[in-house]
Design a protein around this motif. Structure first.
Motif, PDB file in Angstrom:
ATOM      1  N   UNK A 177      90.295 -78.213 -49.390  1.00 40.81           N
ATOM      2  CA  UNK A 177      90.869 -77.031 -48.753  1.00 40.81           C
ATOM      3  C   UNK A 177      91.286 -75.952 -49.756  1.00 40.81           C
ATOM      4  N   UNK A 178      91.775 -76.341 -50.920  1.00 42.83           N
ATOM      5  CA  UNK A 178      92.243 -75.363 -51.904  1.00 42.83           C
ATOM      6  C   UNK A 178      91.194 -75.051 -52.973  1.00 42.83           C
ATOM      7  N   UNK A 179      90.020 -75.643 -52.859  1.00 39.67           N
ATOM      8  CA  UNK A 179      88.934 -75.366 -53.809  1.00 39.67           C
ATOM      9  C   UNK A 179      88.352 -73.988 -53.514  1.00 39.67           C
ATOM     10  N   UNK A 180      88.163 -73.205 -54.566  1.00 37.23           N
ATOM     11  CA  UNK A 180      87.612 -71.858 -54.408  1.00 37.23           C
ATOM     12  C   UNK A 180      86.126 -71.814 -54.754  1.00 37.23           C
ATOM     13  N   UNK A 181      85.432 -70.864 -54.147  1.00 37.50           N
ATOM     14  CA  UNK A 181      84.018 -70.671 -54.439  1.00 37.50           C
ATOM     15  C   UNK A 181      83.545 -69.348 -53.893  1.00 37.50           C
ATOM     16  N   UNK A 182      82.372 -68.928 -54.316  1.00 37.47           N
ATOM     17  CA  UNK A 182      81.778 -67.684 -53.831  1.00 37.47           C
ATOM     18  C   UNK A 182      81.338 -67.849 -52.380  1.00 37.47           C
ATOM     19  N   UNK A 183      81.760 -66.923 -51.538  1.00 39.19           N
ATOM     20  CA  UNK A 183      81.424 -66.973 -50.113  1.00 39.19           C
ATOM     21  C   UNK A 183      80.970 -65.593 -49.658  1.00 39.19           C
ATOM     22  N   UNK A 184      79.807 -65.488 -49.016  1.00 39.75           N
ATOM     23  CA  UNK A 184      79.342 -64.184 -48.534  1.00 39.75           C
ATOM     24  C   UNK A 184      80.308 -63.584 -47.509  1.00 39.75           C
ATOM     25  N   UNK A 185      80.439 -62.275 -47.541  1.00 41.36           N
ATOM     26  CA  UNK A 185      81.226 -61.586 -46.525  1.00 41.36           C
ATOM     27  C   UNK A 185      80.385 -61.382 -45.274  1.00 41.36           C
ATOM     28  N   UNK A 186      81.056 -61.087 -44.163  1.00 37.52           N
ATOM     29  CA  UNK A 186      80.340 -60.822 -42.925  1.00 37.52           C
ATOM     30  C   UNK A 186      79.714 -62.080 -42.352  1.00 37.52           C
ATOM     31  N   UNK A 187      78.746 -61.889 -41.477  1.00 40.17           N
ATOM     32  CA  UNK A 187      78.095 -63.018 -40.822  1.00 40.17           C
ATOM     33  C   UNK A 187      77.294 -63.835 -41.831  1.00 40.17           C
ATOM     34  N   UNK A 188      77.491 -65.143 -41.799  1.00 32.41           N
ATOM     35  CA  UNK A 188      76.789 -66.036 -42.724  1.00 32.41           C
ATOM     36  C   UNK A 188      76.546 -67.356 -42.010  1.00 32.41           C
ATOM     37  N   UNK A 189      75.286 -67.738 -41.877  1.00 32.64           N
ATOM     38  CA  UNK A 189      74.913 -68.930 -41.122  1.00 32.64           C
ATOM     39  C   UNK A 189      74.021 -69.819 -41.968  1.00 32.64           C
ATOM     40  N   UNK A 190      74.352 -71.101 -42.045  1.00 35.73           N
ATOM     41  CA  UNK A 190      73.478 -72.104 -42.664  1.00 35.73           C
ATOM     42  C   UNK A 190      72.963 -72.995 -41.544  1.00 35.73           C
ATOM     43  N   UNK A 191      71.665 -73.027 -41.284  1.00 39.84           N
ATOM     44  CA  UNK A 191      71.133 -73.838 -40.183  1.00 39.84           C
ATOM     45  C   UNK A 191      71.504 -75.311 -40.336  1.00 39.84           C
ATOM     46  N   UNK A 192      71.852 -75.942 -39.239  1.00 40.46           N
ATOM     47  CA  UNK A 192      72.135 -77.369 -39.263  1.00 40.46           C
ATOM     48  C   UNK A 192      70.834 -78.138 -39.482  1.00 40.46           C
ATOM     49  N   UNK A 193      70.948 -79.283 -40.176  1.00 40.55           N
ATOM     50  CA  UNK A 193      69.788 -80.143 -40.355  1.00 40.55           C
ATOM     51  C   UNK A 193      68.915 -79.806 -41.547  1.00 40.55           C
ATOM     52  N   UNK A 194      69.492 -79.121 -42.541  1.00 41.21           N
ATOM     53  CA  UNK A 194      68.711 -78.777 -43.729  1.00 41.21           C
ATOM     54  C   UNK A 194      69.480 -79.156 -44.981  1.00 41.21           C
ATOM     55  N   UNK A 195      68.892 -80.050 -45.796  1.00 35.90           N
ATOM     56  CA  UNK A 195      69.529 -80.472 -47.042  1.00 35.90           C
ATOM     57  C   UNK A 195      69.479 -79.357 -48.076  1.00 35.90           C
ATOM     58  N   UNK A 196      70.390 -79.456 -49.056  1.00 37.05           N
ATOM     59  CA  UNK A 196      70.489 -78.453 -50.105  1.00 37.05           C
ATOM     60  C   UNK A 196      70.251 -79.110 -51.461  1.00 37.05           C
ATOM     61  N   UNK A 197      69.312 -78.587 -52.233  1.00 34.09           N
ATOM     62  CA  UNK A 197      69.115 -79.050 -53.606  1.00 34.09           C
ATOM     63  C   UNK A 197      70.129 -78.311 -54.469  1.00 34.09           C
ATOM     64  N   UNK A 198      71.228 -78.983 -54.766  1.00 35.82           N
ATOM     65  CA  UNK A 198      72.327 -78.352 -55.500  1.00 35.82           C
ATOM     66  C   UNK A 198      71.958 -78.131 -56.950  1.00 35.82           C
ATOM     67  N   UNK A 199      71.244 -79.094 -57.517  1.00 36.97           N
ATOM     68  CA  UNK A 199      70.869 -79.039 -58.935  1.00 36.97           C
ATOM     69  C   UNK A 199      69.531 -79.749 -59.093  1.00 36.97           C
ATOM     70  N   UNK A 200      68.612 -79.127 -59.779  1.00 34.30           N
ATOM     71  CA  UNK A 200      67.306 -79.739 -59.995  1.00 34.30           C
ATOM     72  C   UNK A 200      67.328 -80.620 -61.237  1.00 34.30           C
TER      73      UNK A 200
END
Length: 325
Positions: A177-200
């Motif tokens: 909850x207190x962790x900070x990170x870059x977050x887009x302003x305005x409408x921002x949607x990540x489709x459900x059901x899609x994995x993210x490659x965080x680091x290659x």
């Protein structure tokens, strides 16, 4: 892009969807005047009022039942459980009603509800307020299960969850909850059901989610000095899970590890391992699939014991060296 906390990102997603759609409302224990047990809904009562930010009685069964009924009759409720552990009190409404309704009415009924649940250890809240029960929800057909790991993911995935026409169980690890990170302003949607490659990476695939993403990233950084290249995959949506991205990664790296905070027995790691064993990736494995997970014990109150029942950077680092032998 500005930097905000995980909690603020969730607040922003809820507030933006409530501004965009009058059918969206928030309900739960102390979510109104108090701003939520973890401060996630601070300010929302002032903007939207008591009709749309509703303080409820201390009854999770009532919260889930009201949310199910409201969703089935055209609203889009966001129901907050003060702790994910308390969903056990609402299992009939969640498992036997919300999850089954659309199927049993031949698709004519929709149940667009989100159940937000702070979960996990690390706050000294002991065994009844610190569990990680997401695998239980993944076992119930009809539910979607989401576990965001970063502030940006929290905003994007919650927006998608609110707009989804099915019940979504949304797990929020309390220490994030207190962790900070870059977050887009305005409408921002990540489709459900899609994995993210965080680091290659090229030597090992680690699949993880929630707070454990930070642990895995630190472990991957520690082993990089010895030339070990780790690829990190965050499923983000635990059900339905995008296993194709995971399988393709393991085909590339030839090794697989799953890290989660929940207890190892019956945990999601076993399901991911089974899917890998039954896929094309099995023929590329140079080592057994490894799990680094929570111990099969209730979460202790003692801080030192609590720290040591879940994966740590040292535990994950050690497991990486072992699988690379």
């Amino acid at each position: 892009m500005r930097e905000i906390t995980y909690a603020q990102a969730i607040n922003e997603a809820m507030s933006q969807e409530m501004r965009n759609n009058p059918d969206v409302f928030l309900m739960g224990e102390d979510v109104g005047l108090y701003g939520g047990a973890f401060g996630v809904s601070v300010g929302m009562f002032d903007e939207f009022g008591a009709d749309r930010v509703r303080d409820t009685p201390i009854s999770e069964a009532a919260i889930a039942g009201c949310a199910t009924g409201a969703a089935a009759t055209g609203m889009r409720p966001i129901a907050e459980m003060m702790f994910s552990d308390f969903m056990t009190i609402a299992m009939d409404q969640i498992v036997n009603q919300a999850a089954k309704m659309r199927y049993m009415f031949g698709g004519k009924a929709k149940v667009p509800m989100v159940v937000r649940m702070p979960e996990g250890s690390g706050t000294g809240a002991a065994g009844q307020h610190s569990q990680s029960l997401e695998a239980w929800m993944c076992h119930v057909p009809g539910l979607k299960v989401v576990a965001p790991s970063t502030p940006a993911d929290a905003k994007g995935l919650l927006t998608a969850a609110i707009r989804d026409d099915n019940p979504v169980m949304f797990f929020e690890q309390k220490l994030l909850y207190r962790v900070k990170g870059d977050v887009p302003e305005g409408e921002y949607v990540i489709p459900l059901g899609k994995s993210h490659i965080v680091q290659e990476g090229k030597d090992l695939t680690i699949v993880t989610y929630g707070r454990m993403l930070q642990v895995v990233q630190q472990a991957a950084e520690a082993v990089a000095k010895d030339g070990i290249s780790v690829e990190i995959i965050d499923p983000r949506t635990l059900y339905p899970m995008d296993t194709e991205t995971i399988v393709n990664s393991v085909i590339k790296t030839s090794r697989a590890m799953i890290v989660h905070e929940a207890a190892v027995t019956g945990g999601l790691g076993g399901e991911i391992a089974a899917k890998l064993a039954g896929s094309e990736a099995f023929y590329y494995l140079d080592a057994p699939i490894t799990r680094v997970c929570g111990l099969d014990v209730p979460v202790p109150y003692c801080p030192e014991l609590e720290k040591n029942i879940v994966p740590t950077v040292d535990k994950v680092t050690k497991a990486i060296y072992e699988i690379m032998r």
